[in-house]
Write an enzyme that holds these catalytic residues in place. Sequence first.
Site, PDB file in Angstrom:
ATOM      1  CB  SER A 126      -0.967  -0.015   1.270  1.00 13.42           C
ATOM      2  OG  SER A 126      -0.430   0.328   2.296  1.00 13.42           O
ATOM      3  CE  LYS A 134      -2.843   2.334   4.182  1.00  7.67           C
ATOM      4  NZ  LYS A 134      -2.298   0.973   4.466  1.00  7.67           N
TER       5      LYS A 134
END
Length: 152
Positions: free
Chosen positions: A71, A109
């Site tokens: 990700s 993230k």
Amino acid sequence: METVESDFSRLGEAYPATVVKELEIPFFNAKIVAGFPIPLDNDERSESIELLQMLCPYPESSYLIRVKGDSMIDADIRSGDIVIVDKSNRTPTASEVAVCEFNGEYTLKHFEMRDGVGWLVPANPAYPEIPVTEYDTFRIWGTVTYVIHKPH
């Protein structure tokens, strides 16, 4: 090697920086350009540096985590890479990568605040942004300071 007590299985393996052995390697304090060659063939020109100390200036609050997942590939963090995380920095900027605990699971993230709402922002367009609501359990666990990986 001793692992960290928290369950980072979805994120990867984690190790406190304080349990990693010291490693001194030759360091040539010369600017290297991607043009004409510079001679680095003389070990007498090198000095020793302690690599872990350079990468982890705060070893008591640093962890090394092997990443699992893709990700964050546009942030140049790929599955199998090792990230060095500083737990003393729990207020990352939007451009920094954070280790976040979100509803009992850990993730890497970017974290951004927009109009009073927190967002977990991946660095891969194949993944959606995730809003952090008042009903979620959330905390920033630390900030990535270095990424270690082989060149591609």
